[in-house]
Motif scaffolding. Sequence first.
Motif, PDB file in Angstrom:
ATOM      1  N   ALA A 750       0.838  -1.203   0.000  1.00 49.84           N
ATOM      2  CA  ALA A 750       0.000   0.000   0.000  1.00 49.84           C
ATOM      3  C   ALA A 750       0.869   1.248   0.000  1.00 49.84           C
ATOM      4  CB  ALA A 750      -0.932  -0.018   1.210  1.00 49.84           C
ATOM      5  N   ALA A 751       2.000   1.183   0.726  1.00 51.64           N
ATOM      6  CA  ALA A 751       2.932   2.319   0.729  1.00 51.64           C
ATOM      7  C   ALA A 751       3.513   2.544  -0.656  1.00 51.64           C
ATOM      8  CB  ALA A 751       4.039   2.060   1.749  1.00 51.64           C
ATOM      9  N   GLU A 795       3.162   4.170   7.307  1.00 58.82           N
ATOM     10  CA  GLU A 795       3.887   5.426   7.554  1.00 58.82           C
ATOM     11  C   GLU A 795       5.376   5.171   7.710  1.00 58.82           C
ATOM     12  OE1 GLU A 795       1.881   6.806  11.000  1.00 58.82           O
ATOM     13  OE2 GLU A 795       0.157   7.638   9.883  1.00 58.82           O
ATOM     14  N   GLN A 796       5.731   4.076   8.423  1.00 59.65           N
ATOM     15  CA  GLN A 796       7.129   3.757   8.598  1.00 59.65           C
ATOM     16  C   GLN A 796       7.805   3.445   7.270  1.00 59.65           C
ATOM     17  OE1 GLN A 796       7.708   5.032  11.650  1.00 59.65           O
ATOM     18  NE2 GLN A 796       9.027   3.275  12.075  1.00 59.65           N
ATOM     19  N   ALA A 797       7.086   2.671   6.395  1.00 60.80           N
ATOM     20  CA  ALA A 797       7.675   2.343   5.098  1.00 60.80           C
ATOM     21  C   ALA A 797       7.908   3.599   4.282  1.00 60.80           C
ATOM     22  CB  ALA A 797       6.759   1.378   4.363  1.00 60.80           C
ATOM     23  N   LEU A 798       6.988   4.538   4.319  1.00 55.13           N
ATOM     24  CA  LEU A 798       7.143   5.786   3.570  1.00 55.13           C
ATOM     25  C   LEU A 798       8.231   6.647   4.182  1.00 55.13           C
ATOM     26  CD1 LEU A 798       3.375   6.596   2.905  1.00 55.13           C
ATOM     27  CD2 LEU A 798       5.071   5.866   1.229  1.00 55.13           C
ATOM     28  N   GLY A 799       8.344   6.611   5.551  1.00 54.73           N
ATOM     29  CA  GLY A 799       9.355   7.421   6.206  1.00 54.73           C
ATOM     30  C   GLY A 799      10.760   7.003   5.824  1.00 54.73           C
ATOM     31  N   ARG A 800      10.939   5.700   5.580  1.00 57.57           N
ATOM     32  CA  ARG A 800      12.258   5.249   5.179  1.00 57.57           C
ATOM     33  C   ARG A 800      12.632   5.769   3.795  1.00 57.57           C
ATOM     34  NH1 ARG A 800      10.539   0.530   7.792  1.00 57.57           N
ATOM     35  NH2 ARG A 800       9.841  -0.384   5.809  1.00 57.57           N
ATOM     36  N   ALA A 806       6.156  10.522   3.990  1.00 60.08           N
ATOM     37  CA  ALA A 806       5.373  10.127   5.159  1.00 60.08           C
ATOM     38  C   ALA A 806       4.408  11.225   5.562  1.00 60.08           C
ATOM     39  CB  ALA A 806       6.314   9.768   6.318  1.00 60.08           C
ATOM     40  N   ALA A 807       4.873  12.463   5.492  1.00 60.98           N
ATOM     41  CA  ALA A 807       3.996  13.586   5.842  1.00 60.98           C
ATOM     42  C   ALA A 807       2.856  13.707   4.847  1.00 60.98           C
ATOM     43  CB  ALA A 807       4.829  14.880   5.897  1.00 60.98           C
TER      44      ALA A 807
END
Length: 850
Positions: A750-751, A795-800, A806-807
């Motif tokens: 999904a990310a 969110e964690q996957a996008l933050g990486r 992520a925002a």
Amino acid sequence: MSLPQMHYTSAPPGPDGSGFRFTAVTPGVPSSVLREAEQLIGYEPPRDAPSRPTPSDLALFPEMFSYTRLSDGSGLLSRTVYTGADYSGRWGNFHAHAVHLTAGDRLPGDLPPIAAWGAPQWADRTPEDGTPPALDAFTPAHPAGLEAELTAFAAERLPRLAAVLADLRRLAETPHAPQIVLAEEDTRRIAHWVMLVNAALPRDFARALTFTTYTRRPQQARQQIIGVRPEDVRSVSGQPHRYSVHDCSDPSAAPAAGADAWARTAAAVWAAGAHQLLRRAAETAGAEPFASGPLAAIALARGIAVPEDARTDAVAWVRAHPGALDEATLTRFLRAVCDVDSGAPELPSDTLADLLGALQGRVSVALTAPLTARLVSRAVRGGATALPPLPPEALPEPYRGELAAESGEELRRALRDPLTPLTRVIELLRVARLLGVAHEDLSAGLAERFRDGLLSRPGTATAEAIRDALADSGALRDEVSFLLDARASDDPPGVSRALRDARLPVDGTPGSLPHLRMCVAAPTLRPGGTGGVSGSGSGSGVRAADGAGVREREREQAWFRDRNGELHKLLRIAGVPHHESSLVLRTAFALVWDDRVPTAAEASQLLSETGARPHIAAGTWDHLVAAAVDAPTDDKEAPLLARQLLATAPDAVGRSILDDLRLLSLVHDMEERKGSGWTSRVRALAGSARPNVRDRATAVLARRLLDRDRPGDELGELARSDDGDLIAAYASAARTPVFRNVLRETPSRAADCFVDWSAHVGASPRWDLTRRALLDEVLRPVVQGFTDGEVFAVEQALGRLSANRAADFEAWNRPTGGLGRFLRRRGRKPATPTSPWRGDVKPPDGKQGR
């Protein structure tokens, strides 16, 4: 055996009185017989008789000769004559002389009662001693010329004789049939009538036939045949249910209709003066009472003309009883039915053919030669019935030579005529062989007609007849085989279907007639022998229920699993290497796959086994190409086949189909995840490709662009292309239930999709519309169904990847207002103790969600 006698007359005055009474009786006659006999033997003179007859007048009075069945079953045979001396004062005087036959007895010598007509034992006066002894016998009277007189009488009364015999037949078969009334001026003719019919009737019925030659009151008569004078017939006219009236005194009166074949035949035999044949026919083995067949057969053998339907019955009877007639009679009979100069209508050919078939093998060919010759002559002239199988010796000389000389040229002319029907050509060939008429020089034209007949009428009686004709002629069969072999190379399935039922044998040395050999063998190799799939449809369940059905179904499955193997079987049967004759490969290919193309797997195997060049030479290359480009979209072998075709013979691929194969080859690369530049290559080839190939390629590309491991900037290429078909295919793949489940099960995917569908903003209008729709309609419902832990994993996957991504996700996923946050949390799944989340990134310890 002795017969008690009775005399009855008008007695003069004496001790016993006067008047009509029994004047002399053999002792022992029951009184009941006397009382009943007294009612039967009385005599009334004709209405116009003179009241005082002279001696010459008395000779003209009718004689009443009768045989009557009494109520106790016994019989009374009587003769009553007018004497003219009147003691009674009313009717004049008559004398009746009678004999009594007890029940079951017959006249001495087993004579029929009518045989006693005119016997010298009959008396015109009472014996002087008054007690007559029992009579030992009657001496039948045979006046000179009686037989000739009866023959002339039968010829004169021929139509009426047939009608009377038909009435008597009804009496014999139905006891309650109408009595027969015969009106004649001379009542002696009634005796002649009885003599005629007695000769024609079965013996037992003739002995029991009751009759009277004269009565004034026929309505009171009890006999089966009643003789009257014309003036007395009116009393019984108009009562057909009780009387069958034949007024023989009126030549203008038409005889009654309805005489059957036996009656008309028996009348014809009597009129011909051959009444002895009536008894002979009745005694012939196999004859039935009143059967016209045996009588007509014997009559024809004697040269007697019989009715047309009786001739047909005669032939049918001889056919059913071929051994009933002796050799001489059978010989004359066969000549009679074949005689065209007799004036009688000719019997149908099928009737004669059936007769010949029944006699073959039972009698000598010398006996049946006239019949065979007649049928052969008709066949040459155009008879509609086929000859039965005939051995060469069936037509001995001189019949064979005479017919050959008479009909040879006409026969050859009909064989040469292209308008002669094929079935007649076959018949004429049999006749030509039987007569020895040369026709070998006509073989070429006949072979072409036979070939066309086999191909145009498969499975018909004509095709079967052609096969039989070819079996009798090796030279003609070879000609037809060579023609069929040439046709088989052009239309193998058509020839194979034509030969499926004809079962044409193929001769020749190994390697000859290769195409025909394969066409003959193909139906036997194929399951069911039908050239198609058997065991399907409504009856398949029944067939599968028994062992034979199961084996047949297994054979079908084996056939479709290894059609390539069947192809090689046919090539071996041909006996010619396909490298030497490419047409052999084409024929075998057409027989195995008929009107369809091989599957991609089969085509790939063929290409590996034989290489491309034999198929290019044979013209089967296009079928291999079609197996690739026309394959169903789920056929996994088609892309590999396309790569194989391009690798082996790219120069043989037509320009119109080249892009299809290239696109299919690209499908293979995409499915194997090989290479790059997929989007641009699909776009370059799809415009000229077939719809099914183009749809397959776009679908595979769409699925690959949804993968994580897609090469390079393929998605950016898609976004910038603004290609409606490709972008629509991508959107369709993303909306499938399968892909939605992937998103639900794997938050990291999904990310990825959030990144993909947020990227390339402004690349093209179609892309912007599509990506926003996928974010709102595909991804958002999935994320709203996540637990807090799964959202955190996204969110964690996008933050990486990037803090900004992520925002962006958090802003995209943030509900507006407190109510929205509440609704979102109500719809989200809580984390369970056993499965805190299904993401691939865990939140910090002690933190469930944000």
